[in-house]
Structures are given as structure tokens and as C-alpha cells.
Design an enzyme around this catalytic site. Structure first.
Site, PDB file in Angstrom:
ATOM      1  N   GLY A 160       0.852  -1.194   0.000  1.00 24.18           N
ATOM      2  CA  GLY A 160       0.000   0.000   0.000  1.00 24.18           C
ATOM      3  C   GLY A 160       0.884   1.239   0.000  1.00 24.18           C
ATOM      4  NE  ARG A 161      -2.797   5.014   1.739  1.00 23.16           N
ATOM      5  CZ  ARG A 161      -4.089   5.137   2.003  1.00 23.16           C
ATOM      6  NH1 ARG A 161      -4.760   6.135   1.471  1.00 23.16           N
ATOM      7  NH2 ARG A 161      -4.721   4.303   2.804  1.00 23.16           N
ATOM      8  CB  ILE A 162       3.208   2.481   4.687  1.00 20.24           C
ATOM      9  CG1 ILE A 162       2.278   3.527   5.318  1.00 20.24           C
ATOM     10  CG2 ILE A 162       4.483   2.317   5.527  1.00 20.24           C
ATOM     11  CD1 ILE A 162       1.638   3.104   6.643  1.00 20.24           C
ATOM     12  NE  ARG A 183      -5.928  -6.962  -0.229  1.00 22.50           N
ATOM     13  CZ  ARG A 183      -6.617  -6.076   0.463  1.00 22.50           C
ATOM     14  NH1 ARG A 183      -7.622  -6.459   1.199  1.00 22.50           N
ATOM     15  NH2 ARG A 183      -6.313  -4.791   0.430  1.00 22.50           N
ATOM     16  CB  ILE A 242       6.244  -1.172  10.716  1.00 24.08           C
ATOM     17  CG1 ILE A 242       6.201  -1.260   9.195  1.00 24.08           C
ATOM     18  CG2 ILE A 242       7.650  -0.966  11.241  1.00 24.08           C
ATOM     19  CD1 ILE A 242       6.487   0.075   8.502  1.00 24.08           C
ATOM     20  CB  ALA A 243       1.968  -4.974   9.488  1.00 19.90           C
ATOM     21  NE  ARG A 244      -3.203  -2.117  13.907  1.00 20.24           N
ATOM     22  CZ  ARG A 244      -2.703  -0.908  13.652  1.00 20.24           C
ATOM     23  NH1 ARG A 244      -1.408  -0.722  13.523  1.00 20.24           N
ATOM     24  NH2 ARG A 244      -3.509   0.139  13.538  1.00 20.24           N
ATOM     25  CD  GLU A 273       0.733  -3.110  19.794  1.00 21.22           C
ATOM     26  OE1 GLU A 273       1.583  -3.686  19.091  1.00 21.22           O
ATOM     27  OE2 GLU A 273       0.329  -1.956  19.566  1.00 21.22           O
ATOM     28  CG  HIS A 291       2.043   0.392  17.755  1.00 18.11           C
ATOM     29  ND1 HIS A 291       0.974  -0.463  17.747  1.00 18.11           N
ATOM     30  CD2 HIS A 291       1.901   1.131  16.624  1.00 18.11           C
ATOM     31  CE1 HIS A 291       0.218  -0.255  16.683  1.00 18.11           C
ATOM     32  NE2 HIS A 291       0.779   0.709  15.978  1.00 18.11           N
ATOM     33  CB  ILE A 292       7.173   4.643  18.245  1.00 18.98           C
ATOM     34  CG1 ILE A 292       8.430   3.825  17.934  1.00 18.98           C
ATOM     35  CG2 ILE A 292       6.831   4.600  19.726  1.00 18.98           C
ATOM     36  CD1 ILE A 292       9.716   4.436  18.490  1.00 18.98           C
TER      37      ILE A 292
HETATM   38  C1  GLV Z   1      -0.672   2.875  13.644  1.00 19.41           C
HETATM   39  O1  GLV Z   1      -0.377   1.752  13.872  1.00 19.41           O
HETATM   40  C2  GLV Z   1      -1.723   3.241  12.760  1.00 19.41           C
HETATM   41  O2  GLV Z   1      -2.480   2.371  12.293  1.00 19.41           O
HETATM   42  O3  GLV Z   1      -1.854   4.441  12.480  1.00 19.41           O
END
Ligand code: GLV
Length: 333
Positions: A160-162, A183, A242-244, A273, A291-292
Site C-alpha cells: 500500500g502507500r507505506i 493481494r 511495522i504492520a500489526r 501489546e 508501536h511508534i
Molecule cells: C498505527 O499503527 C496506525 O495504524 O496508524
């Protein structure tokens, strides 16, 4: 919690920047939570039971139970791009608008994904711990020798964008070969701008020197990366999440790191978390952050203001800026 007198009422699940709270207070009666207490589901319901709108963060679960107890609620604005804390079918059934904060955090989060990948590959926090512990008494030819970023193969799961921002940093800035799995395959122009090629998930796992996870969480991709996937990766590879939390099986990851199935990992998001799997805390070859990824001052301010804009616009009868769901028009009586 403090309450002020105005017309429509907004409940804040967590603390926010004072200027954002001041903006909201010009428009609404705001039930604030500037002590930043983490509210239980029952406390959230108690706060929102006579609120017209809510301002939430990614840790606040909003579902049918909330809507049943809070019938006035018309909009919930999440200060996060991810919204797996929202039960969207329940929002639709209760005719409640859901909004999130995409775009404003893309570049900051991509910066962080890249930084975490570099810290992981070059063993920055591990070597800092060694130095701070007073263990550095001589130079060593292979001291904390890690792996290179430049020229390496960067794999991205979730484009995606990130993911695209991370791809651009890798290909344009560091001469990395970028491969991705998603996907759906991106259009040719977007692939060109990222200099990225689509591959199968299996090829991604087997080929990446550094694999970065940026896909949204859903029950279908729970434990997308577990023991079997880690076993397919190169023993020299690094993994960044860095997803979830929940996308990676954290217990399997700790085991794989301990047994050098992969070289190292950088993890910003965790299952359950703010608890962290205890085995991750004991393995040396993992960089752990709380989670930063979107946490620069300007970006967190932009996220908070966007969530506030969504609330203000909604109650002023304007289109919300960043809707998650599209509500059908209510039949007029
Ligand atoms: C951070 O995890 C967000 O979804 O913005």
C-alpha cells in the site's frame, strides 16, 4: 476526566495534544481523558453512552456492544490508519460513520520502517547495549558484523502507500532490488515509480535479504508469518514488522531468532501489546520498539488534527475527509 458545556458531545478515549483538544472544545462538549488512562470496554461505554461522537486510538475496540449501549453515537474517528479495532459491519448495522487517518502518516511511517530495517541489519541496539554495559574493551575484526542494506534485496509484504514509500527509499536511495507481494499486483506506472517487481509470497520469503511487513491486519492474515514461513527465509535474512501484532506469530519468531533460522528481526507491533512475548525480550538479535512507527511530532499532530477535522466536518454536515465506511442515506420518514 473533565467535562465542558456545549451542544454535541464528544468522548475522547485517550489524551491528545492540547491544541487539538482546544479546537474540539470550540465545537463540542468534550469529555476528555488528558490523564491518558487506558479505559476498559466498560469505561468506554460509560463515557460514550450519551455522546454523539468519539475520538479513539488503535487500542480501543468499538463494536456492536458499544453501539447497543451508546445509541446517540453517530461517528467514531480513529487516530490511526489501521482500524482493526473497529468492527465495520457493526458500524454499518448501527449506521455509524467510521474514519481513520491515512496519508498524513505515510512518509513518517516509511522512514521508521526503513530505520528499523537498518537498525536490525546493522545490529545498532544490540551493540549499544554492549557498549552501555561497559563490555567494550577492544576493537574486534567482526564485532557486531551485520548485513548490508545497499545492493541487497528488499522484500515488502503489503504494498500500500507505506509499502511503496519503503520501496522508493530502498530502490532510489540505497540501490536495493525491490520485490513485493500484495493481494493485487500494482499497475505498471506505480511499479515503475517504486522500481519494484511483483513476486509470489513463496519467492518473496525465499529471496528477500530484508523482509518488511506492512499489510493491514485481518483475521485471514493472522500469523501470516509463522514457523513455516520463517523456515523458508534465508538464514542471513532480517524481518521487520511495522504492520500489526498478530501478523507474525511472536512465539515462533522468538524461537526462530534463538535458533538462527533468520539472522535478526525488528518489531514495532506485538500480539497482545503492550505485553511483549517474554521470549522476545531474552533473544539478543531483535530490535524492539513500542508501536511508534508514525510517531514524529508533526505527524502525530497531523493525525490528531485529521481525526478532529472528521468530527467537525461530520457534525457541520460536510463530507468527512477520510471515511472508512460509506453509509447508505437513511430513508426519509
Ligand atoms: C498505527 O499503527 C496506525 O495504524 O496508524
Amino acid at each position: 476526566m473533565t467535562e465542558q458545556k456545549n451542544k454535541l458531545k464528544i468522548g475522547m478515549a485517550r489524551a491528545v495534544f492540547e491544541p487539538v483538544l482546544a479546537r474540539l472544545s470550540q465545537h463540542f462538549d468534550v469529555v476528555s481523558n488528558q490523564s491518558d488512562a487506558v479505559l476498559s470496554k466498560a469505561q468506554i461505554i460509560e463515557m460514550l453512552k450519551d455522546c454523539d461522537g468519539a475520538f479513539t486510538t488503535g487500542g480501543d475496540r468499538i463494536d456492536a456492544e458499544v453501539f447497543a449501549a451508546c445509541p446517540k453515537l453517530k461517528i467514531v474517528a480513529n487516530m490511526a490508519v489501521g482500524y482493526n479495532n473497529f468492527d465495520i459491519p457493526a458500524f454499518n448495522a448501527a449506521h455509524v460513520q467510521a474514519t481513520n487517518t491515512p496519508d498524513v502518516l505515510t512518509e513518517t511511517t516509511a522512514d521508521f520502517g526503513f530505520a528499523l530495517m537498518m537498525a536490525t541489519a546493522r545490529r545498532i541496539t544490540e551493540s549499544e547495549r554492549f557498549l552501555r554495559a561497559g563490555k567494550w574493551n577492544k576493537w574486534g575484526f567482526d564485532m557486531f558484523a551485520g548485513s548490508d542494506i545497499h545492493g541487497a534485496t528488499l522484500g515488502i509484504l503489503g504494498m500500500g502507500r507505506i509499502g511503496q514509500g519503503i520501496a522508493r527509499r530502498g530502490s532510489h536511495g540505497f540501490g536495493m532490488k525491490v520485490i513485493y507481494h500484495n493481494r493485487s499486483k500494482l499497475d505498471a506506472a506505480t511499479e515503475d515509480s517504486c522500481r519494484a517487481s511483483y513476486v509470489t509470497k513463496e519467492k518473496l520469503l525465499k529471496t528477500a535479504d530484508h523482509l518488511v511487513l506492512v499489510l493491514p491486519y485481518s483475521p485471514e492474515n493472522h500469523h501470516t508469518i509463522g514457523a513455516a514461513e520463517l523456515a523458508q527465509m534465508k538464514p542471513t535474512a532480517t524481518l521487520v514488522n511495522i504492520a500489526r501484532g498478530g501478523i507474525v506469530d511472536d512465539a515462533a519468531l522468538a524461537e526462530a531468532l534463538k535458533n538462527q533460522v533468520i539472522a535478526a528481526a525488528g518489531i514495532d507491533v506485538f500480539e497482545g501489546e503492550p505485553s511483549v512475548h517474554p521470549d522476545l525480550l531474552t533473544v539478543p538479535n531483535v530490535v524492539l520498539t513500542p508501536h511508534i512507527a508514525s510517531s514524529s511530532v508533526p505527524t502525530r499532530m497531523a493525525m490528531a488534527n485529521l481525526a478532529a477535522d472528521n468530527l467537525i466536518d461530520f457534525f457541520a454536515g460536510r463530507e468527512v475527509r477520510t471515511p472508512i465506511n460509506t453509509l447508505p442515506a437513511r430513508a426519509s420518514a
